[in-house]
Design an enzyme around this catalytic site. Structure first.
Site, short mmCIF file in Angstrom:
data_model
loop_
_atom_site.label_atom_id
_atom_site.label_comp_id
_atom_site.label_asym_id
_atom_site.label_seq_id
_atom_site.Cartn_x
_atom_site.Cartn_y
_atom_site.Cartn_z
N ASP A 83 0.87 -1.18 0.00
CA ASP A 83 0.00 0.00 0.00
C ASP A 83 0.90 1.22 0.00
O ASP A 83 1.88 1.26 0.77
CB ASP A 83 -0.87 0.03 1.25
CG ASP A 83 -1.99 -0.99 1.23
OD1 ASP A 83 -2.04 -1.81 0.29
OD2 ASP A 83 -2.83 -0.97 2.16
N HIS A 102 4.68 -7.48 -0.43
CA HIS A 102 4.33 -8.75 -1.04
C HIS A 102 5.01 -8.91 -2.40
O HIS A 102 5.48 -7.94 -2.99
CB HIS A 102 2.81 -8.84 -1.20
CG HIS A 102 2.06 -8.76 0.10
ND1 HIS A 102 1.35 -9.81 0.63
CD2 HIS A 102 1.92 -7.73 1.00
CE1 HIS A 102 0.80 -9.45 1.78
NE2 HIS A 102 1.14 -8.18 2.02
N SER A 114 7.92 3.06 5.33
CA SER A 114 8.92 3.88 4.66
C SER A 114 8.66 3.92 3.16
O SER A 114 7.58 4.31 2.74
CB SER A 114 10.34 3.37 4.95
OG SER A 114 11.30 4.30 4.50
#
Length: 289
Positions: free
Chosen positions: A98, A154, A256
Site C-alpha cells: 500500500d 508482497h 517507509s
C-alpha cells in the site's frame, strides 16, 4: 479551530516539519522508537495508539485482529483474508505494498528522480554495476508508505528471490518535504536491494526497501536475521526463496519507501501516476508483450 487541527497545521509547515524530523539525532531517535514501540504495558500501548490515531488517518477495520500487544504490534499488523485482492493477469506486475506513488516512469540512461528537479544515479542507489546496466532505460516506481498504512510488502509476481544486498546508511525522513531539500536522499539512507526473478519469464525485478527515521528496520520472511542499524553481517546475502504473486515477503517495522525496478520494455499501468494511492495487488507495471 480545535487543538488537533492547530497542532496538525503547525507540524505541516515545511520548515518546522523538516526541523522536527531531520535536525534531531536521527539514529538515537530511531533506536529509541524501536525500543519504545515494543513496550507491552497496556497503558503505554493504548495512549500511544490513541495519539497516533489523533494525528493520522489510521484505520484498523481491515486488521486481522482488534487487540494488539504493543504499538509495534499495531504497526506491523496483518490484514483480514481477502482484504487485498491480487490482480490475476500474468501480464502485469502488481504493487508490493500500500503506498502513495512518488516519482515514476522511465529511467533516462541511468538517472532517475526522487522528486521533480532532484535526480540521482542508479549506481549510487544500487551499488551494483550489473544491475545498473540491466535497468538502463528501464522503468521504476517509488512507493511511499505513510505511518498509518499497512506496512507489509508482497511479491509483485510469481518469483524467486536470488539475492539480498544490504547497504548501511543514514535515517533521513523520506517524506516529500525532505525529498525536496536533501539531494540523493534514497542513496544516503539504510536500504536493501532484493533481486527477484520472475518464474515464467526470467525477468529480474528488484525491490529496494529504503529505511527512514524511526523505521530503520526491515524484516524478510526468508531471512533469519533482521536488517537494522545494529546489523553487522555480510552485505551480500545469497537467497533461495520462491513466492507466489501477492504472497507476503516481509515488512517494515513502521513504514517507509519501496522503489521497484524493471528492465526496458516494461511500461507503467495507466493508473500509476504521481500522487495516486495504490494498494497491494493492484496493477503496477505491464510486462513486455
Amino acid at each position: 479551530m480545535t487543538l488537533r487541527s492547530l497542532i496538525t497545521k503547525a507540524v505541516q509547515q515545511e520548515d518546522l516539519n523538516f526541523l522536527i524530523t531531520n535536525r534531531i539525532p536521527r539514529r538515537l531517535a530511531t533506536q529509541f522508537m524501536g525500543w519504545f514501540s515494543q513496550i507491552e504495558q497496556p497503558f503505554v500501548r493504548d495512549v500511544s495508539i490513541a495519539i497516533w490515531r489523533l494525528f493520522s488517518d489510521l484505520d484498523l477495520r481491515e486488521a486481522k485482529k482488534s487487540q494488539f500487544k504493543s504499538l509495534h504490534d499495531c504497526f506491523i499488523r496483518e490484514l483480514k483474508d481477502g482484504a487485498r485482492p491480487i490482480d490475476p493477469d500474468p501480464g502485469v506486475l502488481v504493487s508490493p505494498c500500500d503506498a502513495i506513488v512518488g516519482a515514476c516512469g522511465m529511467i533516462k540512461g541511468t538517472e532517475l528522480m526522487q522528486i521533480k528537479g532532484f535526480p540521482y544515479a542508479l549506481q549510487d542507489l544500487l551499488g551494483d554495476p550489473d544491475l545498473v546496466d540491466l535497468y538502463r532505460d528501464g522503468r521504476y516506481v517509488t512507493l511511499r508508505l505513510t505511518s498509518s498504512m499497512y506496512h507489509r510488502f508482497h511479491a509483485p509476481g510469481d518469483c524467486h528471490v536470488e539475492q539480498v544486498t544490504y547497504i548501511a546508511g543514514d535515517t533521513w525522513n523520506v517524506n516529500p518535504i525532505a525529498l525536496k531539500r536533501i539531494e540523493k536522499l534514497f542513496c544516503k539512507n539504510e536500504r536493501a536491494v532484493i533481486q527477484t526473478r520472475l518464474t515464467a519469464t526470467g525477468y529480474l525485478i528488484s525491490l529496494v526497501p529504503v529505511a527512514a527515521i524511526l523505521v530503520a528496520s526491515i524484516r524478510l520472511r526468508f531471512l533469519k536475521i533482521q536488517l537494522n542499524l545494529s546489523y553487522r553481517g555480510p552485505n551480500v546475502i545469497p537467497c533461495n526463496a520462491s513466492f507466489r504473486r501477492g504472497e507476503e515477503m516481509g515488512w517494515f517495522q513502521h513504514g517507509s519507501t519501496i522503489i521497484v525496478f524493471a528492465p526496458d520494455g516494461f511500461t507503467l499501468c495507466d493508473s500509476v501516476q504521481e500522487g495516486t494511492i495504490i494498494r497491494v495487488g493492484q496493477p503496477l507495471m505491464r510486462l513486455p508483450s
